[in-house]
Every structure is written in structure tokens, then in C-alpha cells.
Design a protein around this motif. Sequence first.
Motif, PDB file in Angstrom:
ATOM      1  N   LEU A   7      -4.807 -15.892 -49.849  1.00  7.38           N
ATOM      2  CA  LEU A   7      -3.550 -15.325 -49.786  1.00  7.38           C
ATOM      3  C   LEU A   7      -3.449 -14.006 -50.570  1.00  7.38           C
ATOM      4  O   LEU A   7      -3.083 -13.029 -50.222  1.00  7.38           O
ATOM      5  CB  LEU A   7      -2.471 -16.205 -50.179  1.00  7.38           C
ATOM      6  CG  LEU A   7      -2.043 -17.566 -49.313  1.00  7.38           C
ATOM      7  CD1 LEU A   7      -1.147 -18.070 -49.829  1.00  7.38           C
ATOM      8  CD2 LEU A   7      -1.748 -16.695 -47.670  1.00  7.38           C
ATOM      9  N   ALA A   8      -4.309 -14.214 -51.825  1.00  8.26           N
ATOM     10  CA  ALA A   8      -4.358 -13.014 -52.709  1.00  8.26           C
ATOM     11  C   ALA A   8      -5.296 -11.852 -52.019  1.00  8.26           C
ATOM     12  O   ALA A   8      -4.913 -10.605 -52.183  1.00  8.26           O
ATOM     13  CB  ALA A   8      -5.209 -13.405 -54.052  1.00  8.26           C
ATOM     14  N   ALA A   9      -6.304 -12.425 -51.489  1.00  6.31           N
ATOM     15  CA  ALA A   9      -7.203 -11.439 -50.753  1.00  6.31           C
ATOM     16  C   ALA A   9      -6.481 -10.834 -49.599  1.00  6.31           C
ATOM     17  O   ALA A   9      -6.661  -9.475 -49.481  1.00  6.31           O
ATOM     18  CB  ALA A   9      -8.422 -12.078 -50.172  1.00  6.31           C
ATOM     19  N   ILE A  10      -5.734 -11.542 -48.659  1.00  9.70           N
ATOM     20  CA  ILE A  10      -5.027 -10.795 -47.716  1.00  9.70           C
ATOM     21  C   ILE A  10      -3.931  -9.590 -48.239  1.00  9.70           C
ATOM     22  O   ILE A  10      -3.751  -8.650 -47.675  1.00  9.70           O
ATOM     23  CB  ILE A  10      -4.189 -11.894 -46.569  1.00  9.70           C
ATOM     24  CG1 ILE A  10      -5.080 -12.703 -46.008  1.00  9.70           C
ATOM     25  CG2 ILE A  10      -3.174 -11.220 -45.989  1.00  9.70           C
ATOM     26  CD1 ILE A  10      -4.830 -14.063 -45.362  1.00  9.70           C
ATOM     27  N   GLU A  11      -3.505 -10.164 -49.299  1.00  7.77           N
ATOM     28  CA  GLU A  11      -2.299  -9.029 -49.863  1.00  7.77           C
ATOM     29  C   GLU A  11      -3.049  -7.894 -50.241  1.00  7.77           C
ATOM     30  O   GLU A  11      -2.391  -6.662 -50.263  1.00  7.77           O
ATOM     31  CB  GLU A  11      -1.936  -9.885 -51.257  1.00  7.77           C
ATOM     32  CG  GLU A  11      -0.816  -8.826 -51.889  1.00  7.77           C
ATOM     33  CD  GLU A  11       0.512  -8.463 -51.092  1.00  7.77           C
ATOM     34  OE1 GLU A  11       1.060  -7.528 -51.167  1.00  7.77           O
ATOM     35  OE2 GLU A  11       0.899  -9.298 -50.220  1.00  7.77           O
ATOM     36  N   ALA A  12      -4.251  -7.937 -50.646  1.00  2.22           N
ATOM     37  CA  ALA A  12      -5.119  -6.744 -50.962  1.00  2.22           C
ATOM     38  C   ALA A  12      -5.761  -5.873 -49.698  1.00  2.22           C
ATOM     39  O   ALA A  12      -6.205  -4.716 -49.985  1.00  2.22           O
ATOM     40  CB  ALA A  12      -6.307  -7.064 -51.590  1.00  2.22           C
ATOM     41  N   CYS A  13      -5.396  -6.304 -48.543  1.00  2.00           N
ATOM     42  CA  CYS A  13      -5.965  -5.683 -47.411  1.00  2.00           C
ATOM     43  C   CYS A  13      -4.965  -4.681 -46.882  1.00  2.00           C
ATOM     44  O   CYS A  13      -4.031  -5.110 -45.975  1.00  2.00           O
ATOM     45  CB  CYS A  13      -6.197  -6.875 -46.155  1.00  2.00           C
ATOM     46  SG  CYS A  13      -7.576  -7.896 -46.440  1.00  2.00           S
ATOM     47  N   ARG A  14      -5.032  -3.696 -47.538  1.00  2.00           N
ATOM     48  CA  ARG A  14      -3.953  -2.471 -47.239  1.00  2.00           C
ATOM     49  C   ARG A  14      -4.961  -1.229 -46.925  1.00  2.00           C
ATOM     50  O   ARG A  14      -5.987  -0.925 -47.638  1.00  2.00           O
ATOM     51  CB  ARG A  14      -3.250  -2.298 -48.358  1.00  2.00           C
ATOM     52  CG  ARG A  14      -2.106  -3.519 -48.746  1.00  2.00           C
ATOM     53  CD  ARG A  14      -1.034  -3.641 -47.466  1.00  2.00           C
ATOM     54  NE  ARG A  14      -0.167  -4.575 -47.690  1.00  2.00           N
ATOM     55  CZ  ARG A  14      -0.593  -5.929 -47.378  1.00  2.00           C
ATOM     56  NH1 ARG A  14      -1.447  -6.613 -46.762  1.00  2.00           N
ATOM     57  NH2 ARG A  14       0.489  -6.937 -47.856  1.00  2.00           N
ATOM     58  N   ALA A  15      -4.548  -0.457 -46.224  1.00  2.00           N
ATOM     59  CA  ALA A  15      -5.249   0.985 -46.068  1.00  2.00           C
ATOM     60  C   ALA A  15      -5.012   1.764 -47.237  1.00  2.00           C
ATOM     61  O   ALA A  15      -4.008   1.852 -48.025  1.00  2.00           O
ATOM     62  CB  ALA A  15      -4.226   1.928 -44.979  1.00  2.00           C
ATOM     63  N   GLY A  16      -6.331   2.233 -47.752  1.00  2.00           N
ATOM     64  CA  GLY A  16      -6.391   3.032 -49.058  1.00  2.00           C
ATOM     65  C   GLY A  16      -6.920   2.020 -50.055  1.00  2.00           C
ATOM     66  O   GLY A  16      -7.495   2.722 -51.017  1.00  2.00           O
ATOM     67  N   ASN A  17      -7.025   0.734 -50.021  1.00  2.00           N
ATOM     68  CA  ASN A  17      -7.607  -0.068 -50.878  1.00  2.00           C
ATOM     69  C   ASN A  17      -9.057  -0.034 -50.568  1.00  2.00           C
ATOM     70  O   ASN A  17      -9.346  -0.086 -49.533  1.00  2.00           O
ATOM     71  CB  ASN A  17      -7.227  -1.576 -51.084  1.00  2.00           C
ATOM     72  CG  ASN A  17      -5.780  -1.636 -51.710  1.00  2.00           C
ATOM     73  OD1 ASN A  17      -5.372  -0.887 -52.255  1.00  2.00           O
ATOM     74  ND2 ASN A  17      -5.074  -2.728 -51.336  1.00  2.00           N
ATOM     75  N   HIS A  18      -9.823   0.011 -51.579  1.00  2.00           N
ATOM     76  CA  HIS A  18     -11.340   0.025 -51.104  1.00  2.00           C
ATOM     77  C   HIS A  18     -11.819  -1.478 -50.713  1.00  2.00           C
ATOM     78  O   HIS A  18     -11.057  -2.313 -50.993  1.00  2.00           O
ATOM     79  CB  HIS A  18     -12.377   0.312 -52.350  1.00  2.00           C
ATOM     80  CG  HIS A  18     -12.361  -0.519 -53.428  1.00  2.00           C
ATOM     81  ND1 HIS A  18     -13.005  -1.789 -53.568  1.00  2.00           N
ATOM     82  CD2 HIS A  18     -11.739  -0.414 -54.797  1.00  2.00           C
ATOM     83  CE1 HIS A  18     -12.528  -2.238 -54.596  1.00  2.00           C
ATOM     84  NE2 HIS A  18     -11.868  -1.605 -55.557  1.00  2.00           N
ATOM     85  N   PHE A  19     -12.896  -1.398 -49.793  1.00  2.00           N
ATOM     86  CA  PHE A  19     -13.210  -2.541 -49.273  1.00  2.00           C
ATOM     87  C   PHE A  19     -13.413  -3.909 -50.009  1.00  2.00           C
ATOM     88  O   PHE A  19     -13.072  -4.976 -49.620  1.00  2.00           O
ATOM     89  CB  PHE A  19     -14.596  -2.535 -48.276  1.00  2.00           C
ATOM     90  CG  PHE A  19     -15.176  -3.751 -47.680  1.00  2.00           C
ATOM     91  CD1 PHE A  19     -14.839  -4.296 -46.441  1.00  2.00           C
ATOM     92  CD2 PHE A  19     -16.128  -4.420 -48.324  1.00  2.00           C
ATOM     93  CE1 PHE A  19     -15.292  -5.349 -46.144  1.00  2.00           C
ATOM     94  CE2 PHE A  19     -16.630  -5.654 -48.001  1.00  2.00           C
ATOM     95  CZ  PHE A  19     -16.138  -6.045 -46.754  1.00  2.00           C
TER      96      PHE A  19
END
Length: 290
Positions: free
Chosen positions: A137-149
Motif C-alpha cells: 500500500l505504501a508503494a502504491i501511494e508513491a506511484c504518482r506522476a512526477g515521483n521517480h521510478f
Amino acid sequence: IVTLGHLLHEQRLIKSVKEQELMAQAAQISVAAQYRALAIVGPSVTEADIEAELLYSYRLQRAKSEAYPSIVATGENACTLHYVQNESLLLEGDLVLIDAGCELQYYASDVTRTYPVSGRFSPAQRDVYDIVLAANLAAIEACRAGNHFNLPHEAATLVLVEGLIELGLLQGDPEQVIAQGDHHKFCPHKTSHWLGLDVHDVGDYRLGDAWRDLMPGMVLTVEPGIYIPRDDATAEIPEPYRGLGIRIEDAILIQNEGCRVLTDALIKDADDIEARMAARASSADMTRVV
């Protein structure tokens, strides 16, 4: 001679609207197949039985093939990351990890869930499962445009390490443990890879020396896991935790605002899994009575 691979790979990395919908359909087919497989999970079923249900479900839904060899790994088999033998018997008290996805019109899907064979997680299994779910869930939350891979991986790794320290399976400060790589014995793989025409699709993860930014139209996986093999390296680990392999994986589409979890319809909360398996068992009991 001009090598066109890099240019072609970049074109594959950003999915068109049509490609996005094909991948969403492939994900839905794979989710339905997992539910069909979950319906037969129990003691004395074999890994092969579950694999057969997956493949049958794909064909019923007009997906002609799997995107990669299905992983159906029960017990300690789940500690082998790309286990594909799929022949063992499921035993009471063990877990079974199912990592499988169909291919639809050449587009791959990829989803993993881990289920308790008996229908209920043991306390130790639940401890580790909840850590992996929190990392997912934490990783999914970080899946945002502009965040690095790599940001989803960093977010997941911190949750995994903090959880393992809390359980006493790792010792030290979380950031120091990560910097030293002490967690790799339990968390040996990255959290994400590109998904598209191939299950490990093409496209650069870095541009120069820096992780590339996530952009709308990219599709990646989020698949944190904890693996505690029963070997000499884990001899000091409490026995209830040894032999556990747990991975929870979803396919993620980056959007302009946030992300879309293409495999969101497949339950992953431990309470939801236990409730569904209990309901299935109750239904079977009623059928026998009738």
C-alpha cells in the motif's frame, strides 16, 4: 547502422488509451482466474490443480495464453522467487503464493496473492503478511506522476524493514539496516518493473545517472515480498516464521492525478481473504448437507 531499440522502447513505455484499456481487461481476466483458483485452495489440492484452474479460466475468458509461466508455490516453495515446478501438495497450515497473469492481444498482466491453505493465517503468518500488505500500500501511494521510478521501492522497503525490526527478525536502525543491505536476506528483489507487451517490459529505469520520473500512461508492478527460507542462515529465526514466502503484487497505471490499480478487484486484506475462504467452506458444507 542506427540502433532503434531505445526509441521503440520509449514508445512502448507510454501506453495509449487503447493500450491502457487492453491492459485493464487483461488484469480483470487474471483477477477472475485468481478467484477461480482460490475457490479450490485447500489441503490435498496440488499446485498443478491450481495452475490448471488459472489456465482454464484464461481460455474461458478468451485470453489464449499466460503472460509468463505461472508460479504456484506452497510452503517453502514460495521462498524460490521464480518457482515454476508446480507439483507439490498443499498442506494444512501452509501458505500458497500464486503469481500468475494472462496475455490478452499481446499485452501482459501480472498479479500475485498469498493465501492460507487452511483458510486462516497463523499468528506468525499474519504478522509477516500484514507487513507485506502495508509495504504494498505504501508503494502504491508513491506511484504518482512526477515521483521517480525508485520511490515506490524505497517506500516499500522502509515499511518491510521497520516491520521486520519490530518482529525481532532484523536488528538496528531502519535506515542503517537498508544502507548496509542487511534486509536483502529477507527482501531480495526490487518492488517494481515495467509491464506491457512483455511482463518485464522494455524501457529505461534511469535517464543518465538519475531515476526517471513516472509519467501518465506508464504501467508498472508493485510487488514487495518477504521470504524466510528454512536454511542455515535463518537458524536463529523463531520456527513459526521459517519457511514463509509472502508476496503481494498489483499492476499500476500512472495517471495525471494519482494512479489506477488495475488489479484492485482482487482482495488482499487478510481479514477479507479469511472471510471469503470461510464463506466458501460454509457453502460447501451446506451443499453436502443438501
